[in-house]
Design a protein around this motif. Sequence first.
Motif, mmCIF file in Angstrom:
data_model
loop_
_atom_site.group_PDB
_atom_site.id
_atom_site.type_symbol
_atom_site.label_atom_id
_atom_site.label_comp_id
_atom_site.label_asym_id
_atom_site.label_seq_id
_atom_site.Cartn_x
_atom_site.Cartn_y
_atom_site.Cartn_z
ATOM 1 N N PHE A 23 0.766 -1.104 -0.104
ATOM 2 C CA PHE A 23 -0.181 0.069 0.113
ATOM 3 C C PHE A 23 0.907 1.286 -0.106
ATOM 4 C CE2 PHE A 23 -3.656 -2.965 0.806
ATOM 5 C CZ PHE A 23 -4.820 -2.246 0.412
ATOM 6 N N ARG A 58 0.143 3.953 -2.762
ATOM 7 C CA ARG A 58 0.239 5.658 -2.331
ATOM 8 C C ARG A 58 1.234 6.207 -3.157
ATOM 9 N NH1 ARG A 58 0.717 6.018 3.968
ATOM 10 N NH2 ARG A 58 2.857 5.554 3.166
ATOM 11 N N PHE A 68 -3.976 5.709 -3.638
ATOM 12 C CA PHE A 68 -4.513 5.449 -2.340
ATOM 13 C C PHE A 68 -3.896 6.919 -1.466
ATOM 14 C CE2 PHE A 68 -2.784 3.670 1.456
ATOM 15 C CZ PHE A 68 -3.919 3.504 2.233
ATOM 16 N N PRO A 118 -2.250 -0.034 5.576
ATOM 17 C CA PRO A 118 -2.617 -1.140 6.556
ATOM 18 C C PRO A 118 -1.345 -1.885 6.931
ATOM 19 C CG PRO A 118 -4.057 -1.289 4.538
ATOM 20 C CD PRO A 118 -3.047 -0.262 4.289
ATOM 21 N N GLN A 175 -6.974 -5.778 7.621
ATOM 22 C CA GLN A 175 -6.959 -4.374 7.134
ATOM 23 C C GLN A 175 -6.639 -4.426 5.713
ATOM 24 O OE1 GLN A 175 -4.082 -2.325 9.676
ATOM 25 N NE2 GLN A 175 -5.336 -2.653 11.518
ATOM 26 N N ALA A 176 -5.720 -4.810 5.194
ATOM 27 C CA ALA A 176 -5.535 -4.765 3.782
ATOM 28 C C ALA A 176 -6.371 -5.196 2.878
ATOM 29 C CB ALA A 176 -4.336 -5.411 3.459
ATOM 30 N N THR A 195 -9.906 -5.215 3.644
ATOM 31 C CA THR A 195 -10.869 -4.282 3.831
ATOM 32 C C THR A 195 -10.527 -2.972 2.972
ATOM 33 O OG1 THR A 195 -11.362 -5.107 5.974
ATOM 34 C CG2 THR A 195 -12.130 -2.589 5.521
ATOM 35 N N GLN A 196 -9.033 -2.490 3.074
ATOM 36 C CA GLN A 196 -8.885 -1.281 2.251
ATOM 37 C C GLN A 196 -8.949 -1.291 0.802
ATOM 38 O OE1 GLN A 196 -8.005 1.833 3.506
ATOM 39 N NE2 GLN A 196 -8.407 2.111 1.186
ATOM 40 N N TYR A 197 -8.571 -2.738 0.190
ATOM 41 C CA TYR A 197 -8.786 -2.911 -1.052
ATOM 42 C C TYR A 197 -10.032 -3.038 -1.521
ATOM 43 C CZ TYR A 197 -8.834 -4.873 -5.858
ATOM 44 O OH TYR A 197 -8.905 -4.990 -7.005
ATOM 45 N N ARG A 254 -12.586 -1.224 -0.170
ATOM 46 C CA ARG A 254 -12.909 0.108 -0.179
ATOM 47 C C ARG A 254 -12.436 0.811 -1.716
ATOM 48 N NH1 ARG A 254 -11.006 1.761 5.725
ATOM 49 N NH2 ARG A 254 -12.736 0.826 6.929
#
Length: 601
Positions: free
Chosen positions: A278, A282, A287, A292, A297-298, A300-302, A304
């Motif tokens: 990430f 970024r 992003f 994460p 967490q990773a 979930t972030q993907y 999103r």
Amino acid sequence: MTSTYHRIAQPLAGESCAIGGPKISKDPIVLVDKLSYQYPRSPEPVLRNINLSIRPGEFLGIVGPTGAGKTTLCLAMNGIVPQFYGGRFFGGVRVTGLDTIETPTHVLARQAAIVLQDPETQLIANSVEDEVAFGLENLCLDRQTILSRIDWALDIVRLRGMHKKHPSELSGGEKQRLAIAAALAMQPKLLILDEPTSQLDPQGAQQVFVTARDLNKNLGMTIVLVSHATEELAEHADRIALLDGGQLEAIGPPGEVLDQPDLITRHSVRPPQVTRFFQHVRDRGLFSGQAPTTLAQAKTQYDRMHGRVAVRPAVWQVRPHDSPQTPALLSARSLTHTFPDGTPALHDVTLDVHRGEYLVIVGQNGAGKTTLVKHFLHLLNATSGEVLWDGQDVARLAVHELAQCIGLVMQNPDNQIFSTTVQGEVAFALSGLGIERAEVKERVDESLMQMGLIEYRDWHPLSLAKGDRARVVIAAVLAMRPQVLVFDEPTTGQDYAGAMRILNISRELHRAGKTVVVITHHLHLMPGYAERVVVMGKGAILLDGPIREVYRRTDVLGKTFLTPPQIVQLAAHIEAREGITLPILTPEELVECIRAAGASA
């Protein structure tokens, strides 16, 4: 013998902490105040002006390169430093309000228990229950209390029913949990774990982390855990402290500390793979926000980001496993080995190691990996089956003959060191082969030069850092000029930089024409090195194939208690979401598959 130590009220002149400790809580369980410490005869302080406060019930992870001062800080929390080692002690440490200099260590041990990296250095009794009882008996507790605490501690670490077992019968993970149970039975308020998982396979390591988490969450015990395993620490720790050069460089929640690429790279700490991914995403503007640090967490972030990014299929494809065109140097044929006590170690193993390949053998502790390698060198006799070296039965070859063909670098380099100088160590085996002195010198110089050890030739090997001692052992093996080099768990106990140094050496040797075999359970380190992976479990070969194929076979890896690297698991999540194939091995490869939605491929 009483150690001599000096307490000095003021910190060392000119020293300061790069980032001070957090604001002091009202009643910290551990309060480290301007702590500096110098071992006797050490030219430099090991700890430099550290300020740190640990809250009751906190789970604190400590990371940093080898030699950062992590172990010394742990020992200072229960008075072993300086009461046992002596030296010069600046500032102060209080644990549950007790001054660690003024309070005897046997009193501090009831408040702050410590479990070391190698459980075998702490296990002294002939049974599991006696091991747990040892400390309690020294407290002169009554028999019923001791029996009650034994049952309680063994239940917590999930060793119920193993009371009568000898500690040597336990697996690596079980031994570490027994050491934790012995500490836990003292009912300390603070449990300090110093690299408790470095010698364990993924299953054993996970058991220890889960045990620590349960003690923290269910019993409210304060945990301090030192580890290079940033992915596991990110999962369980409330805060992470980064030490280097004896200084506290950073402290905070895992996301804040690990999502600082420049900081952690500068201090030789490996970030979690999903964090690195990430961070790259970024940097590409796809992003924003904190990267994460855990797999959950990773994912979930993907999710999103879904719809804002597009994923293209990976250019790296899984190919069927074809045998190399080069001939087999080493072959096992229906190899079976049963130890004298009846324990089965290998079962019908058939395997070819081809000339010039880089092969990795993975599996849990006890899978049979090291036993297989010992058969290669005829250090064990097969119960049935055979091992062939270049078509010859190894049973007909002397061990010293095989040692000139197959070089073995063991997990602990200290187990292979015999001499008082580096050059003497490298020459040791050669001298016993009747090789002329001039050729011995030539080979020693060549090996020392190749390993970058020429300036240390007159040093005592044990005076070198562990990574350098490993290079001494490799140099000694290379001096024999073997065709095959076997590295047995070479990255165990190494920080990230040390592990990379050893693996880079193995790659250079492979590129120079050597056949390389690496035994490991650190799957995340092998992309970029390995070509072929053999998975072993319960003494049998479960899978043999290219690394991209093997790392995707979670069903087979799970049978030997291995999990794919974190980034491979994230790629599998994206595959399922996008309906494409992503046989990637590294964060950098996955980044190459991600682009902004609507952007041209």
